[in-house]
Design a protein around this motif. Structure first.
Motif, PDB file in Angstrom:
ATOM      1  N   HIS A  61       8.914  -1.341   1.259  1.00 47.31           N
ATOM      2  CA  HIS A  61       7.654  -1.017   1.358  1.00 47.31           C
ATOM      3  C   HIS A  61       7.153   0.194   1.686  1.00 47.31           C
ATOM      4  CE1 HIS A  61       3.320  -2.244   2.071  1.00 47.31           C
ATOM      5  NE2 HIS A  61       3.368  -1.493   3.272  1.00 47.31           N
ATOM      6  N   TYR A  62       7.764   1.131   2.522  1.00 48.24           N
ATOM      7  CA  TYR A  62       7.637   2.422   2.993  1.00 48.24           C
ATOM      8  C   TYR A  62       7.895   3.197   1.677  1.00 48.24           C
ATOM      9  CZ  TYR A  62       8.586   7.149   4.700  1.00 48.24           C
ATOM     10  OH  TYR A  62       8.398   8.287   5.112  1.00 48.24           O
ATOM     11  N   ILE A  63       9.027   3.065   0.808  1.00 46.71           N
ATOM     12  CA  ILE A  63       9.167   3.971  -0.080  1.00 46.71           C
ATOM     13  C   ILE A  63       7.948   3.597  -1.335  1.00 46.71           C
ATOM     14  CG2 ILE A  63      10.636   3.967  -2.197  1.00 46.71           C
ATOM     15  CD1 ILE A  63      12.933   3.717  -0.322  1.00 46.71           C
ATOM     16  N   ASP A  64       7.893   2.401  -1.337  1.00 51.20           N
ATOM     17  CA  ASP A  64       6.788   2.011  -2.530  1.00 51.20           C
ATOM     18  C   ASP A  64       5.449   2.732  -2.186  1.00 51.20           C
ATOM     19  OD1 ASP A  64       8.773   0.768  -3.878  1.00 51.20           O
ATOM     20  OD2 ASP A  64       7.923  -1.120  -3.442  1.00 51.20           O
ATOM     21  N   GLU A  65       4.981   2.565  -0.904  1.00 47.78           N
ATOM     22  CA  GLU A  65       3.709   3.009  -0.277  1.00 47.78           C
ATOM     23  C   GLU A  65       3.471   4.476  -0.107  1.00 47.78           C
ATOM     24  OE1 GLU A  65       0.750   1.021  -0.701  1.00 47.78           O
ATOM     25  OE2 GLU A  65       2.373  -0.474  -1.534  1.00 47.78           O
ATOM     26  N   THR A  66       4.431   4.888   0.124  1.00 44.02           N
ATOM     27  CA  THR A  66       4.403   6.363   0.716  1.00 44.02           C
ATOM     28  C   THR A  66       5.187   7.627  -0.214  1.00 44.02           C
ATOM     29  OG1 THR A  66       4.723   5.507   3.041  1.00 44.02           O
ATOM     30  CG2 THR A  66       4.871   7.942   2.683  1.00 44.02           C
ATOM     31  N   LEU A  67       6.106   6.881  -0.968  1.00 42.34           N
ATOM     32  CA  LEU A  67       6.869   8.121  -1.731  1.00 42.34           C
ATOM     33  C   LEU A  67       7.056   7.800  -3.189  1.00 42.34           C
ATOM     34  CD1 LEU A  67      10.125   8.295   0.812  1.00 42.34           C
ATOM     35  CD2 LEU A  67       8.021   9.981   0.889  1.00 42.34           C
ATOM     36  N   ASP A  68       6.884   6.937  -3.589  1.00 43.27           N
ATOM     37  CA  ASP A  68       7.069   6.570  -5.065  1.00 43.27           C
ATOM     38  C   ASP A  68       5.980   6.909  -5.881  1.00 43.27           C
ATOM     39  OD1 ASP A  68       8.462   5.462  -7.491  1.00 43.27           O
ATOM     40  OD2 ASP A  68       7.076   3.808  -7.404  1.00 43.27           O
ATOM     41  N   HIS A  69       6.207   7.848  -6.948  1.00 43.48           N
ATOM     42  CA  HIS A  69       5.160   8.619  -7.794  1.00 43.48           C
ATOM     43  C   HIS A  69       4.445   9.522  -7.017  1.00 43.48           C
ATOM     44  CE1 HIS A  69       6.967   5.874 -10.480  1.00 43.48           C
ATOM     45  NE2 HIS A  69       6.454   6.649 -11.415  1.00 43.48           N
ATOM     46  N   ARG A  70       4.879  10.276  -5.996  1.00 39.31           N
ATOM     47  CA  ARG A  70       4.136  11.170  -5.128  1.00 39.31           C
ATOM     48  C   ARG A  70       4.818  12.636  -5.490  1.00 39.31           C
ATOM     49  NH1 ARG A  70      -0.151   8.029  -3.505  1.00 39.31           N
ATOM     50  NH2 ARG A  70       0.802   6.194  -2.407  1.00 39.31           N
ATOM     51  N   HIS A  71       4.153  13.651  -4.816  1.00 41.80           N
ATOM     52  CA  HIS A  71       4.643  14.766  -4.711  1.00 41.80           C
ATOM     53  C   HIS A  71       5.358  15.113  -3.243  1.00 41.80           C
ATOM     54  CE1 HIS A  71       5.588  19.075  -5.547  1.00 41.80           C
ATOM     55  NE2 HIS A  71       4.836  19.579  -4.516  1.00 41.80           N
ATOM     56  N   LEU A  72       6.621  14.976  -3.033  1.00 40.72           N
ATOM     57  CA  LEU A  72       7.359  14.921  -1.758  1.00 40.72           C
ATOM     58  C   LEU A  72       6.935  16.064  -0.922  1.00 40.72           C
ATOM     59  CD1 LEU A  72      10.819  13.446  -2.825  1.00 40.72           C
ATOM     60  CD2 LEU A  72       8.650  12.293  -2.026  1.00 40.72           C
ATOM     61  N   ASN A  73       6.854  17.309  -1.591  1.00 43.27           N
ATOM     62  CA  ASN A  73       6.466  18.437  -0.904  1.00 43.27           C
ATOM     63  C   ASN A  73       5.009  18.082   0.125  1.00 43.27           C
ATOM     64  OD1 ASN A  73       7.745  19.391  -3.036  1.00 43.27           O
ATOM     65  ND2 ASN A  73       7.926  21.176  -1.612  1.00 43.27           N
ATOM     66  N   ASP A  74       4.045  17.518  -0.656  1.00 40.22           N
ATOM     67  CA  ASP A  74       2.774  17.188   0.138  1.00 40.22           C
ATOM     68  C   ASP A  74       3.053  16.039   1.120  1.00 40.22           C
ATOM     69  OD1 ASP A  74       1.782  18.951  -1.601  1.00 40.22           O
ATOM     70  OD2 ASP A  74       0.798  17.533  -2.814  1.00 40.22           O
ATOM     71  N   VAL A  75       3.897  14.899   0.790  1.00 37.77           N
ATOM     72  CA  VAL A  75       4.138  13.717   1.528  1.00 37.77           C
ATOM     73  C   VAL A  75       4.664  14.276   2.864  1.00 37.77           C
ATOM     74  CG1 VAL A  75       5.123  11.641   1.858  1.00 37.77           C
ATOM     75  CG2 VAL A  75       3.886  12.116  -0.307  1.00 37.77           C
ATOM     76  N   LEU A  76       5.787  14.911   2.766  1.00 40.86           N
ATOM     77  CA  LEU A  76       6.689  15.111   3.888  1.00 40.86           C
ATOM     78  C   LEU A  76       6.320  16.509   4.656  1.00 40.86           C
ATOM     79  CD1 LEU A  76      10.408  14.217   2.243  1.00 40.86           C
ATOM     80  CD2 LEU A  76       8.524  12.869   3.866  1.00 40.86           C
ATOM     81  N   GLY A  77       5.344  17.488   3.781  1.00 42.16           N
ATOM     82  CA  GLY A  77       5.024  18.292   4.702  1.00 42.16           C
ATOM     83  C   GLY A  77       5.785  19.507   4.921  1.00 42.16           C
ATOM     84  N   ASN A  78       6.687  19.714   3.897  1.00 43.30           N
ATOM     85  CA  ASN A  78       7.470  20.818   3.982  1.00 43.30           C
ATOM     86  C   ASN A  78       8.049  21.533   2.599  1.00 43.30           C
ATOM     87  OD1 ASN A  78      10.380  19.889   3.392  1.00 43.30           O
ATOM     88  ND2 ASN A  78      10.090  18.768   5.190  1.00 43.30           N
ATOM     89  N   ASP A  79       8.681  22.585   2.552  1.00 45.58           N
ATOM     90  CA  ASP A  79       9.104  23.104   1.221  1.00 45.58           C
ATOM     91  C   ASP A  79      10.733  22.890   1.041  1.00 45.58           C
ATOM     92  OD1 ASP A  79       6.417  23.905   0.498  1.00 45.58           O
ATOM     93  OD2 ASP A  79       6.774  25.670   1.626  1.00 45.58           O
ATOM     94  N   HIS A  80      11.159  22.128   1.984  1.00 42.97           N
ATOM     95  CA  HIS A  80      12.629  22.182   1.863  1.00 42.97           C
ATOM     96  C   HIS A  80      12.710  20.396   1.488  1.00 42.97           C
ATOM     97  CE1 HIS A  80      13.475  26.077   3.037  1.00 42.97           C
ATOM     98  NE2 HIS A  80      12.503  25.994   4.051  1.00 42.97           N
TER      99      HIS A  80
END
Length: 118
Positions: A61-80
């Motif tokens: 559920h976390y992966i599907d709602e938070t990360l799938d088809h997203r830009h991870l830099n924006d979601v996780l708030g970092n450049d690494h």
């Protein structure tokens, strides 16, 4: 020690902006990620499990709602947002919910894996 694993899949983009501009990973790009979560226990539960696989539904559920088809830099708030950093991120998330979590592996391509194991 008993060990079980479960695999999850998602697609997302990222950009490693700290790399030189000419590096291919400095450009915006995406991957079809594979996440493998490992849980371990010295003893099995009364039902014969390390942990019921159904208990990992919260991670899906976390992966599907938070990360799938997203830009991870924006979601996780970092450049690494490397596979190594993602493995640690998933480990921390899982360990907080599932104390039996012993390792997490992340793949960006069919030939590469990063693992976090304390």
């Amino acid at each position: 020690m008993y060990r079980i694993t479960k695999e999850f899949h998602f697609s997302a983009s990222h950009q490693l902006t700290s790399l030189p501009r000419e590096h291919q990973c400095a450009r915006l790009h995406g991957h079809n990620y594979i996440v493998q979560v490992e849980l371990s226990a010295r003893e099995l539960s009364q039902h014969g499990f390390v942990r019921d696989y159904h208990d990992l539904a919260a991670l899906k559920h976390y992966i599907d709602e938070t990360l799938d088809h997203r830009h991870l830099n924006d979601v996780l708030g970092n450049d690494h947002v490397t596979a190594e950093c993602l493995a640690k991120h998933f480990y921390d998330w899982c360990k907080a919910q599932l104390p039996e979590t012993s390792a997490v592996r992340v793949s960006e391509t069919p030939k590469t894996w990063a693992e976090y194991r304390p």
